[in-house]
Design an enzyme around this catalytic site. Structure first.
Site, PDB file in Angstrom:
ATOM      1  N   LYS A  92       0.802  -1.238   0.000  1.00  0.00           N
ATOM      2  CA  LYS A  92       0.000   0.000   0.000  1.00  0.00           C
ATOM      3  C   LYS A  92       0.832   1.284   0.000  1.00  0.00           C
ATOM      4  CE  LYS A  92      -4.260  -1.637   2.154  1.00  0.00           C
ATOM      5  NZ  LYS A  92      -5.213  -1.410   3.246  1.00  0.00           N
ATOM      6  N   ASP A 112     -10.282   3.300   2.004  1.00  0.00           N
ATOM      7  CA  ASP A 112     -10.499   2.731   3.352  1.00  0.00           C
ATOM      8  C   ASP A 112     -11.185   3.742   4.262  1.00  0.00           C
ATOM      9  OD1 ASP A 112      -9.533   0.194   2.921  1.00  0.00           O
ATOM     10  OD2 ASP A 112      -7.497   0.641   3.601  1.00  0.00           O
TER      11      ASP A 112
HETATM   12  P1  NAP Z   1      -0.412  -3.337   8.409  1.00  0.00           P
HETATM   13  O1  NAP Z   1      -0.166  -2.064   7.673  1.00  0.00           O
HETATM   14  O2  NAP Z   1       0.470  -4.502   8.213  1.00  0.00           O
HETATM   15  O3  NAP Z   1      -0.441  -2.951   9.980  1.00  0.00           O
HETATM   16  C1  NAP Z   1      -0.666  -3.936  10.959  1.00  0.00           C
HETATM   17  C2  NAP Z   1      -0.685  -3.273  12.336  1.00  0.00           C
HETATM   18  O4  NAP Z   1      -1.016  -4.277  13.299  1.00  0.00           O
HETATM   19  C3  NAP Z   1       0.650  -2.685  12.767  1.00  0.00           C
HETATM   20  O5  NAP Z   1       0.429  -1.553  13.572  1.00  0.00           O
HETATM   21  C4  NAP Z   1       1.238  -3.834  13.621  1.00  0.00           C
HETATM   22  O6  NAP Z   1       2.162  -3.375  14.564  1.00  0.00           O
HETATM   23  C5  NAP Z   1      -0.001  -4.330  14.307  1.00  0.00           C
HETATM   24  N1  NAP Z   1       0.122  -5.698  14.802  1.00  0.00           N
HETATM   25  C6  NAP Z   1       0.336  -6.819  14.071  1.00  0.00           C
HETATM   26  N2  NAP Z   1       0.350  -7.898  14.887  1.00  0.00           N
HETATM   27  C7  NAP Z   1       0.142  -7.424  16.154  1.00  0.00           C
HETATM   28  C8  NAP Z   1       0.050  -8.037  17.429  1.00  0.00           C
HETATM   29  N3  NAP Z   1       0.168  -9.365  17.580  1.00  0.00           N
HETATM   30  N4  NAP Z   1      -0.173  -7.253  18.515  1.00  0.00           N
HETATM   31  C9  NAP Z   1      -0.301  -5.913  18.383  1.00  0.00           C
HETATM   32  N5  NAP Z   1      -0.207  -5.261  17.194  1.00  0.00           N
HETATM   33  C10 NAP Z   1       0.001  -6.022  16.097  1.00  0.00           C
HETATM   34  O7  NAP Z   1      -1.888  -3.881   8.103  1.00  0.00           O
HETATM   35  P2  NAP Z   1      -3.196  -3.016   7.807  1.00  0.00           P
HETATM   36  O8  NAP Z   1      -3.391  -2.869   6.356  1.00  0.00           O
HETATM   37  O9  NAP Z   1      -3.145  -1.807   8.657  1.00  0.00           O
HETATM   38  O10 NAP Z   1      -4.349  -4.017   8.302  1.00  0.00           O
HETATM   39  C11 NAP Z   1      -4.605  -4.253   9.683  1.00  0.00           C
HETATM   40  C12 NAP Z   1      -5.880  -5.112   9.827  1.00  0.00           C
HETATM   41  O11 NAP Z   1      -6.995  -4.380   9.320  1.00  0.00           O
HETATM   42  C13 NAP Z   1      -5.838  -6.425   9.035  1.00  0.00           C
HETATM   43  O12 NAP Z   1      -6.456  -7.420   9.795  1.00  0.00           O
HETATM   44  C14 NAP Z   1      -6.665  -6.128   7.796  1.00  0.00           C
HETATM   45  O13 NAP Z   1      -7.289  -7.291   7.284  1.00  0.00           O
HETATM   46  C15 NAP Z   1      -7.704  -5.194   8.395  1.00  0.00           C
HETATM   47  N6  NAP Z   1      -8.293  -4.315   7.365  1.00  0.00           N
HETATM   48  C16 NAP Z   1      -9.636  -4.377   7.213  1.00  0.00           C
HETATM   49  C17 NAP Z   1     -10.247  -3.573   6.275  1.00  0.00           C
HETATM   50  C18 NAP Z   1     -11.723  -3.627   6.131  1.00  0.00           C
HETATM   51  O14 NAP Z   1     -12.235  -3.154   5.114  1.00  0.00           O
HETATM   52  N7  NAP Z   1     -12.450  -4.172   7.099  1.00  0.00           N
HETATM   53  C19 NAP Z   1      -9.478  -2.702   5.467  1.00  0.00           C
HETATM   54  C20 NAP Z   1      -8.106  -2.649   5.669  1.00  0.00           C
HETATM   55  C21 NAP Z   1      -7.515  -3.477   6.627  1.00  0.00           C
HETATM   56  P3  NAP Z   1       3.746  -3.817  14.501  1.00  0.00           P
HETATM   57  O15 NAP Z   1       4.362  -2.917  13.464  1.00  0.00           O
HETATM   58  O16 NAP Z   1       4.209  -3.558  15.882  1.00  0.00           O
HETATM   59  O17 NAP Z   1       3.750  -5.264  14.074  1.00  0.00           O
END
Ligand code: NAP
Length: 282
Positions: free
Chosen positions: A70, A106
């Site tokens: 992204k 988003d």
């Molecule tokens: P991302 O950019 O990879 O960010 C992931 C975030 O989660 C980071 O802040 C990471 O922190 C944290 N994290 C990961 N594992 C963790 C844990 N065990 N404990 C605490 N923090 C943790 O991913 P993203 O795109 O933001 O997506 C995040 C979530 O939102 C995903 O599940 C995705 O499927 C969901 N999402 C949903 C929608 C929707 O339409 N519903 C849209 C977009 C995303 P660290 O850097 O410390 O690992």
């Protein structure tokens, strides 16, 4: 039936096998009688530039972009528009006559999911500081006047970066996740993958941080009924599922690509059916 005029769209990410976007868009194109197909391609981190060149060469109408591309994808685009600029991440690309334009839908999904929640003067906590957390925080700051947006995560430095970026738009502070249970919060948003299939029993915060009257919004949509949402309901919280955001960010993308109103209810039904099927397969 596909023809030589069929419009091509796809998802690019790694992994993509969990995605229900192909089902959502296929149903939307059928509902509107559009001659278009939507595929999903697993593209490793280092392949994003080649993939975008390929889409341009093949005349794709556009693509969705997901983890881990992204932010990196922005280097491959001719222009970035709207909310994507502030968020610093792109989840949708449109090919406009050979120019690749980046958008972020988003935030629109977030605002729609929260449309019945008044956040003015309220205290909001976002768990996570990745792409989705940035979309949530910027969307809330753009539409509401919260008292405070708390960014909670396991790395204070990364959380601090988002707080700094938000500083012109909202009062924002950093906190550890375990500190949230001390506060009276109005909204908690899980913007981490914690609780996502197959780790369905995991929760991003302890159950004792949840209190009656809070709103709990889990961005995780697979499963739809996450452990966090189940715990929140037990505690008397109002809950919002990630499926709402998923459907609305897809609908916003459909409108950017086609210029037509999205068949939102059809898209929701397709999302629900596809997620249920994934759930049964385990
Ligand atoms: P991302 O950019 O990879 O960010 C992931 C975030 O989660 C980071 O802040 C990471 O922190 C944290 N994290 C990961 N594992 C963790 C844990 N065990 N404990 C605490 N923090 C943790 O991913 P993203 O795109 O933001 O997506 C995040 C979530 O939102 C995903 O599940 C995705 O499927 C969901 N999402 C949903 C929608 C929707 O339409 N519903 C849209 C977009 C995303 P660290 O850097 O410390 O690992």
């Amino acid at each position: 039936m596909t023809t030589s005029a069929t419009k091509l769209l796809c998802l690019i990410g790694d992994p993509v096998d969990h995605s229900v976007s192909p089902e959502i868009f296929t149903r939307a194109f059928e509902a509107c009688g559009l001659d278009a197909v939507y595929l999903a391609f697993r593209v490793p981190k280092e392949g994003i530039g080649t993939a975008l060149s390929g889409l341009r060469a093949l005349g794709f109408l556009g693509c969705n972009v997901t983890v881990p591309h992204k932010v990196e994808v922005m280097k491959c685009l001719d222009e970035v528009r709207g909310a994507a600029v502030g968020i610093g991440a792109v989840n949708l690309v449109k090919n406009e006559g050979g120019r690749l334009i980046g958008y972020n839908t988003d935030g629109e999904g977030v605002l729609w999911a929260l449309s019945e929640v008044n956040l003015d003067g309220k205290r909001v906590a976002v768990i996570g500081y990745g792409g989705a957390a940035r979309a949530v925080a910027f969307a809330i700051a753009s539409r509401h006047m919260p008292r405070e947006i708390i960014i909670a995560g396991r790395d204070a430095e990364k959380a601090e970066r988002l707080v700094r970026d938000l500083s012109g738009s909202a009062k924002a502070t950093v906190m550890r996740i375990d500190e949230l249970s001390r506060l009276d919060l109005d909204l908690i948003v899980n913007a981490t993958p914690v609780g996502m299939s197959p780790n369905v029993e995991e929760m991003p915060i302890a159950e004792d941080a949840l209190r009656s009257g809070m709103v709990v919004f889990d961005l995780v949509y697979s499963p739809k009924n996450t452990a966090l949402l189940r715990a929140a309901r037990r505690k008397g919280c109002r809950t919002i599922s990630g499926v709402e955001m998923l459907v609305r960010q897809a609908a916003a993308g459909f409108e950017i690509w086609t210029g037509m109103p999205a068949p939102v209810e059809e898209m929701r039904r397709a999302a629900d059916a596809a997620l249920e099927l994934r759930g049964r397969r385990g």
